[in-house]
Enzyme design. Structure first.
Site, PDB file in Angstrom:
ATOM      1  N   HIS A   1      25.418  41.287  56.656  1.00  0.00           N
ATOM      2  CA  HIS A   1      26.605  39.975  56.546  1.00  0.00           C
ATOM      3  C   HIS A   1      26.581  39.348  55.571  1.00  0.00           C
ATOM      4  O   HIS A   1      26.619  38.151  55.350  1.00  0.00           O
ATOM      5  CB  HIS A   1      26.236  39.273  57.904  1.00  0.00           C
TER       6      HIS A   1
ATOM      7  N   LYS B   1      25.974  45.757  67.894  1.00  0.00           N
ATOM      8  CA  LYS B   1      25.011  45.470  66.840  1.00  0.00           C
ATOM      9  C   LYS B   1      24.024  44.443  67.371  1.00  0.00           C
ATOM     10  O   LYS B   1      24.788  43.404  67.754  1.00  0.00           O
ATOM     11  CB  LYS B   1      25.617  45.495  65.557  1.00  0.00           C
TER      12      LYS B   1
ATOM     13  N   GLY C   1      31.805  41.792  63.511  1.00  0.00           N
ATOM     14  CA  GLY C   1      32.554  40.887  62.474  1.00  0.00           C
ATOM     15  C   GLY C   1      33.352  41.804  61.443  1.00  0.00           C
ATOM     16  O   GLY C   1      32.886  43.238  61.342  1.00  0.00           O
ATOM     17  N   SER C   2      34.517  41.482  60.761  1.00  0.00           N
ATOM     18  CA  SER C   2      34.941  42.223  59.799  1.00  0.00           C
ATOM     19  C   SER C   2      34.233  42.352  58.719  1.00  0.00           C
ATOM     20  O   SER C   2      33.386  41.542  58.421  1.00  0.00           O
ATOM     21  CB  SER C   2      36.483  42.051  59.550  1.00  0.00           C
ATOM     22  N   GLY C   3      34.620  42.988  57.656  1.00  0.00           N
ATOM     23  CA  GLY C   3      34.043  43.119  56.235  1.00  0.00           C
ATOM     24  C   GLY C   3      32.988  44.245  56.163  1.00  0.00           C
ATOM     25  O   GLY C   3      32.220  44.308  55.025  1.00  0.00           O
ATOM     26  N   HIS C   4      32.762  45.387  57.297  1.00  0.00           N
ATOM     27  CA  HIS C   4      31.901  46.279  57.228  1.00  0.00           C
ATOM     28  C   HIS C   4      32.607  47.657  57.075  1.00  0.00           C
ATOM     29  O   HIS C   4      32.253  48.519  57.438  1.00  0.00           O
ATOM     30  CB  HIS C   4      30.945  46.262  58.480  1.00  0.00           C
TER      31      HIS C   4
ATOM     32  N   ASP D   1      27.325  38.732  68.284  1.00  0.00           N
ATOM     33  CA  ASP D   1      27.862  39.993  68.951  1.00  0.00           C
ATOM     34  C   ASP D   1      27.204  40.221  70.405  1.00  0.00           C
ATOM     35  O   ASP D   1      28.004  40.464  71.359  1.00  0.00           O
ATOM     36  CB  ASP D   1      27.480  41.326  68.138  1.00  0.00           C
TER      37      ASP D   1
END
Ligand SMILES: Nc1ncnc2c1ncn2[C@@H]1O[C@H](COP(=O)(O)OP(=O)(O)O)[C@@H](O)[C@H]1O
Ligand SMILES: Nc1ncnc2c1ncn2[C@@H]1O[C@H](COP(=O)(O)OP(=O)(O)O)[C@@H](O)[C@H]1O
Ligand SMILES: [Mg+2]
Ligand SMILES: [Mg+2]
Ligand SMILES: [Mg+2]
Ligand SMILES: [Mg+2]
Lengths: 215, 332, 332, 215
Positions: free
Chosen positions: B218, B104, B53-56, B109
């Site tokens: 998350h 991860k 996911g994006s945001g990391h 995922d």
């Protein structure tokens, strides 16, 4: 009265509508015990399915619709729910391959195959506080209704009602699969978002069958 | 929700476009399906891919480049990518010696990379997968989805990347990635939640004097809320379970990573580093390599995670090897 | 106020200690008076020093190292350092070829560096001073303390540092620093205020739908509050005054810096970069170098600043020259 | 009755106390139109002065005390106020170099030298909304009182009263120096923190003189 391609496409439209309507609720449920994207994920997926629906061949059968849903969910949803629901629809399509009209046995087979597909991918058991806790009672209710000679509509009604109870049954549980499992006891009191979207989808299936029957 | 964004639906695509434009010397972006790939891929080495996911950010796109990843596959914010872009990235970087997927440990995922690996294998790519699960905040993996992959992922990516860059085989690269995962442990704390753009509301609620111990990356709540404490006490609370888990022992040489969750001022990360290094020293554990900064974030969350990786000569050498990515760069 | 700190009074000293420990290969810390200095100083090149209030990290300590600063002098949070540590740092890095002070234009910084320069000169050090004042948010310098020094400072430090590293004389290093200052313009926006540890309360108040345009880097309010807008509109609002000021013109080659204020998620910075680069391109201004990240921060403030530097061959070459600091590193 | 070293050290103690008491208020004033550190800066400086006071030589004269304040403020305060107040005390010390007892002329000279030092460093003019707007009327009032033959105490009282009015007079102003100048019209309605600390310091000077007189 059996259910045909029109029911299948109606189901998709109804699913997309009900998921869009409940987008924020699903996000909220997922924010409480997950990461807050379930409503967005499902909405993105079913919007994509909706956009592809017109591209179906004129002679498409229900399995083609289910397969379109499967591949589109897999390629647009992501997250845990994408592969799980995607596999569910893929297996459902396989269960009614080649059939233009679905009778009670086919309807029950769709639900069973979908559930089995989710278990195959996600390995969740009853009581793990996942969508399986909505699917399991739905499959059992559908099988029981079919054994009692119920109509396709009655089978789907039974499944939707059982799914609703199943979704509610996740509230007191501690999660053992998915993100909610990281929360331990803090997941207690919250409904599993995937179980909630399962009930919405199965309710949409029954509603579409009712519309088909009333026409 | 206040964010420097346009339409929430376009956050990831616009950010990826901007990132590729700003780092055109290192990466280019494929728009559909969406992934980032080294400008010089494929090469005659084992390919390495990660995603999630994006945001990391900078995970994972910031680690694409010489000596680290060959491609990164960003999903929607906090949502694992679908199989399509993973397959596309995998075939794009395969130079014939196979591709390692660094994943991860989250259900989404794992499932999406699993499907992608099957599809890529069907296209003739030799794919291996290493699942990173370094987060000691998740206990009793029998009753959970298992430990999460958090900031230790960066260390796996750097070291596996260095092994691939020096020409190691797919087996060897996979083995060293697994070794790093086996030897790294992490745990995090949040002072504030974060707001996912499409959700528009904070991921959890904390009172003004509360912090959340054992958070994931998350925006998901952690295991327990406790009262705010001095930084040194918080560091000890995170480091205890990390040390006890492997366990790390006197005489160990380690890499200490103090990872900011995105919104933490740098002074606070270094205050935490200072005490963490002391606590380790007091236990006879020698910090021989360090990394402090925002490497695996949760949007604007304030907080941090600590990661400790047991080093040996091989891992140290691979850590020190040249790397040229947007977020990690030395030696060239 | 929630911070990962111990006693607010010890924030700076503990952070500096942690920083020096984490980057012991590059810097060491002097505790009393407090400053950070390259492990290999003094050397036979012109020395370069900067400093100012803490809370802007990685500025300035993160830029100490090969090819950039020789020492950095951190004051209390948002408070310029006193002359003593500036003098000590100046004499510590003087290798006989003189020392350049790079000072951001704030009354406090200017006065304290001025006193220090006098004292160091009295000890026989040849000291020059360049005052950085790149912030176009401050207009009418006749009626103000003049333009503030903001994120453009990083560019002055990098380029002057490269000139010193290649052996330029104090005159030449000073001249190139002045040239960078003359050719760079910046402007910032805040989405949230920040909290100074010893103050314990936010530096200004913003409603949920308000942003502050033209903020400085000390948590001081900006020139005007406006309603939250899409990122692209905000970018245009910052870039307009920047472009019009020098003015930048079609055919110019520039470096574009998108600087995070500390608490801004990376995706947002790249969304801003994407549009800023497009706006410049539309005007015929070519972005040939880029820098995106947290370089001149205001603690945990969410927001960003844009800086545009007009490049020529000399500045480009000095920008590209090797640098090895905690926060900026390439070429070695 | 002239003022001696005891008055000077009393003034330092009273200054440290009043700055500590008003630390938060000064921070608040500075947060509104500056960067929120003025109270912390002044408190750090005067705490440091206080700690050094016992180290004064037994035969210290007032100028020694003023010089101690100057060097300590310069080396511990930082910011704009450190060099400005530091220079003020340094110039004040210079104005009464060598004198063990300070008469009215000396007291007025201290204030004038202090003010001139601040102007020398900071280049502020009347009405720029800085500490100068408290110092200017204080110096004028002191000079006028001295010209009228006032006592040392009366001179300091006059200065303190004028400084208070001067500090208040900064409220409606737009700033042209210091951080508040960046705010333009938004500085209107806020009192300048440095003018406020000036009035606190001059009030402390008068209070210490009153105590000396009453002993
Ligand atoms: N192993 C699993 N088996 C069955 N369902 C699962 C499993 N893991 C997660 N789920 C379901 O997925 C839902 C979450 O989906 P979503 O939020 O879209 O993905 P993610 O968890 O990756 O953010 C949960 O509510 C749960 O019903
Ligand atoms: N040029 C100047 N001349 C006189 N006084 C000034 C000048 N600039 C600033 N000041 C004073 O300094 C005060 C602020 O001090 P302080 O907050 O401690 O430093 P900083 O502004 O560096 O944070 C202002 O309130 C003002 O009275
Ligand atoms: Mg989710
Ligand atoms: Mg998710
Ligand atoms: Mg200040
Ligand atoms: Mg101030």
């Amino acid at each position: 009265m059996t259910l045909g391609t029109e029911w299948a496409t109606d189901w998709v439209r109804a699913s997309a509508a009900v998921i869009a309507e409940n987008r924020v609720e699903l996000i909220t449920l997922d924010r409480e015990i997950g990461d807050g994207d379930h409503g967005e994920n499902m909405d993105r997926g079913f919007s994509a399915v909706l956009a592809k629906l017109d591209g179906l061949a004129d002679d498409a059968i229900p399995a083609d619709v289910l397969k379109l849903v499967a591949t589109t969910l897999i390629s647009t949803v992501g997250g845990a729910s994408g592969p799980l629901f995607g596999t569910a629809y893929l297996k459902a399509a396989g269960a009614v391959a080649g059939r233009a009209e679905l009778d009670g046995a086919s309807v029950a087979a769709i639900l069973r195959a979908a559930r089995d597909g989710i278990v195959l991918r996600g390995k969740a058991e009853a009581g793990d506080k996942t969508m399986i806790d909505a699917w399991n009672p739905a499959v059992e209710a559908a099988d029981a209704a079919h054994a009692n000679g119920a109509s396709e509509l009655e089978i789907l009604e039974a499944a939707a009602t059982a799914a609703a109870e199943g979704a509610a049954s996740t509230e007191p549980l501690i999660a053992r699969k998915g993100r909610a499992s990281y929360l331990g006891e803090r997941a207690i009191g919250h409904r599993d978002p995937g179980a909630q979207s399962t009930l919405l989808l199965l309710r949409a299936a029954a509603d579409s069958a009712r519309n088909a029957a009333s026409e | 929700m206040k964010k420097l964004i346009n339409d929430p639906k376009n956050v990831v695509t616009e950010a990826v476009e901007g990132f590729a434009a700003a780092h055109a010397d290192i990466v280019r972006a494929s728009a559909d399906p969406l992934f980032l790939v080294r400008t010089d891929a494929p090469s005659d080495k084992v390919g390495i891919i990660s995603g999630g996911g994006s945001g990391h950010e900078p995970l994972h796109g910031g680690f694409v480049g010489y000596g680290m990843l060959d491609a990164a596959v960003p999903g929607a914010v906090f949502t694992s990518p679908t199989p399509d872009p993973i397959v596309a990235a995998t075939t794009a970087v395969d130079g014939g010696r196979g591709v390692l997927h660094i994943v991860k440990n989250y259900t989404g995922d794992v499932l999406n990379f699993e499907t992608a690996a099957d599809l890529a294998a069907a296209e003739g790519v030799d794919v291996r997968t290493v699942i990173v699960n370094d987060d000691v905040a998740v206990q009793d993996s029998l009753y959970t989805a298992g430990r999460r992959g958090v900031a230790g992922t960066v260390l796996v990516e750097k070291i596996a990347g260095a092994a691939a860059q020096r020409g190691d085989s797919l087996d060897d690269v996979t083995a060293v990635a697994e070794k790093v995962n086996a030897q790294v442990r992490s745990m995090g704390v949040a002072l504030t939640p974060c707001v996912v753009p499409h959700a528009g509301e904070p991921s959890f609620h904390l009172e003004d004097d509360e912090i959340e111990i054992g958070i994931g990356i998350h925006g998901e709540p952690g295991r327990e809320k406790i009262k705010l404490q001095p930084a040194d006490a918080i560091v000890e609370r995170l480091l205890g379970p990390i040390i006890d888990d492997i366990p790390f022992a006197s005489g160990d040489r380690v890499l200490l990573l103090v990872n900011g969750m995105g919104g933490t001022p740098q002074v606070e990360l270094f205050i935490a580093y200072r005490h963490a290094a002391r606590v380790l020293a007091d236990r006879g554990i020698e910090v021989t390599r360090s990394l402090v900064g925002n490497y695996t974030t949760s949007l604007e969350m304030q907080g941090m995670s600590l990661s400790v990786l047991k080093l040996d000569d091989e891992l140290t050498e691979l850590w020190d090897a040249p790397v040229q990515t947007a977020a990690l760069r030395w030696g060239r």
